[in-house]
Design a protein around this motif. Structure first.
Motif, PDB file in Angstrom:
ATOM      1  N   HIS A  79       0.834  -1.213   0.000  1.00 12.36           N
ATOM      2  CA  HIS A  79       0.000   0.000   0.000  1.00 12.36           C
ATOM      3  C   HIS A  79       0.861   1.252   0.000  1.00 12.36           C
ATOM      4  O   HIS A  79       1.930   1.283   0.600  1.00 12.36           O
ATOM      5  CB  HIS A  79      -1.005  -0.002   1.152  1.00 12.36           C
ATOM      6  N   GLN A  83      -0.639   6.566   7.423  1.00 14.36           N
ATOM      7  CA  GLN A  83      -1.420   7.082   8.542  1.00 14.36           C
ATOM      8  C   GLN A  83      -1.129   8.582   8.699  1.00 14.36           C
ATOM      9  O   GLN A  83      -0.074   9.059   8.282  1.00 14.36           O
ATOM     10  CB  GLN A  83      -0.987   6.364   9.838  1.00 14.36           C
ATOM     11  N   ASP A 112       6.074   1.632   6.686  1.00 11.73           N
ATOM     12  CA  ASP A 112       4.664   1.209   6.543  1.00 11.73           C
ATOM     13  C   ASP A 112       4.001   2.093   5.510  1.00 11.73           C
ATOM     14  O   ASP A 112       3.400   3.084   5.852  1.00 11.73           O
ATOM     15  CB  ASP A 112       3.985   1.315   7.917  1.00 11.73           C
ATOM     16  N   GLU A 146      -5.253   0.990   2.468  1.00 12.33           N
ATOM     17  CA  GLU A 146      -5.039  -0.061   3.470  1.00 12.33           C
ATOM     18  C   GLU A 146      -5.236   0.478   4.877  1.00 12.33           C
ATOM     19  O   GLU A 146      -5.821  -0.184   5.732  1.00 12.33           O
ATOM     20  CB  GLU A 146      -3.611  -0.634   3.334  1.00 12.33           C
ATOM     21  N   GLU A 147      -4.773   1.693   5.103  1.00 11.25           N
ATOM     22  CA  GLU A 147      -4.813   2.258   6.463  1.00 11.25           C
ATOM     23  C   GLU A 147      -6.225   2.664   6.882  1.00 11.25           C
ATOM     24  O   GLU A 147      -6.435   3.093   8.020  1.00 11.25           O
ATOM     25  CB  GLU A 147      -3.853   3.448   6.583  1.00 11.25           C
ATOM     26  N   HIS A 423       3.131   4.224  12.566  1.00 12.75           N
ATOM     27  CA  HIS A 423       1.969   4.970  13.098  1.00 12.75           C
ATOM     28  C   HIS A 423       2.374   5.977  14.183  1.00 12.75           C
ATOM     29  O   HIS A 423       1.495   6.643  14.727  1.00 12.75           O
ATOM     30  CB  HIS A 423       0.867   4.048  13.643  1.00 12.75           C
TER      31      HIS A 423
HETATM   32 ZN    ZN Z   1      -0.050   0.761   8.933  1.00 13.70          ZN
END
Ligand code: ZN
Ligand code: BES
Length: 450
Positions: A79, A83, A112, A146-147, A423
């Motif tokens: 992804h 965030q 991420d 995705e988040e 995050h």
């Molecule tokens: Zn994540």
């Protein structure tokens, strides 16, 4: 280092990290679009056929090599959304201005999932540059939601089932074990989100003139939240644990080896920045994170938040919750049980509004299957140690859907360092993991060819 069409890997990663592709904030839609187009251009430059597919939300990037029917097909999922970077004051330097310091690259999305998905792309690029062809057919499916629980991806999977047909899914969107030891994650928790709003008086009231006369919505929210757990951290919603599948003996052994190899509770305290850990009795911390369900408060609010005091009785208050789930808990059943439990305790005089959010089941694959073993070889080849097997606590809700719609298993070859602060402020990825990840991907393609 220069790769066909990609230039220096760290330069490419820095470019990727500069897009503030925050999927939960509507004002960032143009940034998500631009980021998707950037990815598609990169995938085209390395020799794949790439397209940006619009969805009702953020676009999906889809790219593939020509399909050779003699070869197996690997779908690589990742992804490009991130965030929110909040709280901004926690960052040493701005979240979308990547900085490399002491062997780490810092930015929101570094681990991420931008660093990890780019390592996959560069692994494919290097193999193509060297050999001119790949040992397997490759499909990239890179989403931008995705988040926020992938609200539009299941429809995309159904509509493009044929182009997406594959033998397995490979994903790097999880973490290595503490101490930066390679790990194959064979289970992830599911998730179910819920927001509750308690509404009371018609307007904020003087807390002296009305206090004691009406129910205070902030107090009601606090009581409801406090009722979720007993003093030892067990969830009190009736039926919450009914469907939980017990750990197999080999899983308890794998958790114990992981604990030994990764510094146990001391390492987890250090990562979390706490003096003591807390949670359900009868389970080790590693088991509690990977194999036990939880209820977490993610946000809480209501009443006066400014400087000093204000004697107010707020008209409303709210809380945001997520439940982490394990096999065989059904997210819809859990949300319904939670709603009933909360409603039963709501006093007269206030209204409880419950908004259920995204939900996704837990996922598990077999680390001893032929593809599980191939994934483990790729990790040990790139990182020089046998990978530990882990059940992790985070969620990638689309995995259960990929299994349901495409009928294939997902293998999770995490590259994020365990102290990557995903995050959180100062998210970072070890440069050696990013570069090692490129190598891991090259070996993976070879091993999966079988
Ligand atoms: Zn994540
Ligand atoms: N990459 C994470 C999931 C993850 C991280 C799993 C580390 C295991 C180890 C993913 O991007 C993520 O954060 N997912 C969200 C899903 C949710 C918002 C629907 C999560 O777990 O909170």
């Amino acid at each position: 280092m220069d790769l066909v069409g990609m230039g220096d890997p760290l330069e490419a990663l820095s470019e990727f990290l500069r897009f503030p592709s925050i999927s939960t904030q509507p004002e960032h839609a143009p940034d998500l679009q631009a980021c998707a187009e950037w990815l598609s251009e990169k995938l085209t430059a390395i020799g794949l056929t790439a397209t940006v597919h619009p969805t009702p939300g953020s676009p999906v990037v889809f790219a593939s090599t020509p399909r050779d029917p003699q070869k197996r097909t690997v779908l690589i999922y990742g992804h490009y959304d991130v965030q929110p970077p909040d709280p901004l004051e926690g960052w040493t330097t701005p979240p979308f201005e990547p900085r490399i310091e002491e062997g780490r690259i810092y930015a929101r999305g570094a681990a991420d999932n931008k660093g990890q998905i780019l390592a996959h792309i560069l692994g494919v690029a290097e193999t193509l540059r060297e050999k001119g062809t790949l040992p397997v057919n490759v499909i990239f499916l890179i989403e931008g939601e995705e988040e926020i629980g992938s609200p539009n991806l299941a429809d995309f999977l159904r509509e493009h089932r044929e182009e997406l047909a594959c033998d397995l899914v490979a994903i790097s969107d999880t973490a290595m074990a503490p101490g930066n030891k390679p790990a194959l994650t064979y289970a992830l928790r599911g998730i179910a989100a819920m927001e509750l709003i308690v509404r009371g008086p018609a307007r904020d009231l003087h807390s002296g003139l009305f206090g004691g006369a009406v129910a205070n919505p902030a107090t009601v929210v606090a009581r409801l939240l406090a009722s979720l757990h007993d003093a030892e951290g067990r969830v009190r919603i009736p039926g919450f644990y009914d469907a939980v599948r017990p750990l197999e003996p080999w899983e308890r052994e794998a958790a114990a080896s992981l604990e030994k190899a990764s510094g146990g509770d001391e390492a987890i305290k250090e990562l979390a920045g706490v003096a003591e850990l807390f949670g359900e009795k009868d389970f080790t911390t590693i088991e509690r994170i990977g194999a036990r369900p939880t209820a977490e408060v993610n946000g809480i609010g209501g009443g006066y938040h400014g400087a000093g005091t204000k004697t107010v009785l707020p008209k409303e208050a709210f809380a945001k919750l997520t439940f982490r789930l394990v096999a065989d808990q059904d997210p819809a059943v859990i949300l319904a049980a939670a709603e009933e439990y909360l409603r039963n305790q709501t006093p007269p005089g206030v209204l409880l509004e419950i908004i259920t959010g995204h939900a996704g089941a837990s996922y598990q694959s077999d680390p001893n299957s032929p593809d599980g073993l191939a994934a483990r070889k790729a990790l040990s080849g790139a990182f020089g140690a046998e990978p530990l097997l882990l059940r992790d606590g985070g969620s990638i809700p689309i995995l259960a859907t990929l299994k349901e719609i495409l009928g294939v298993d997902s293998y999770l070859l995490g590259l994020a360092n365990s102290d990557s602060r995903i995050h959180s402020p100062d998210e970072n990825m070890l440069v050696e993991n990013f570069l090692g990840g490129i190598c891991m991907n090259r070996i993976l393609l070879q091993e999966l060819a079988r």
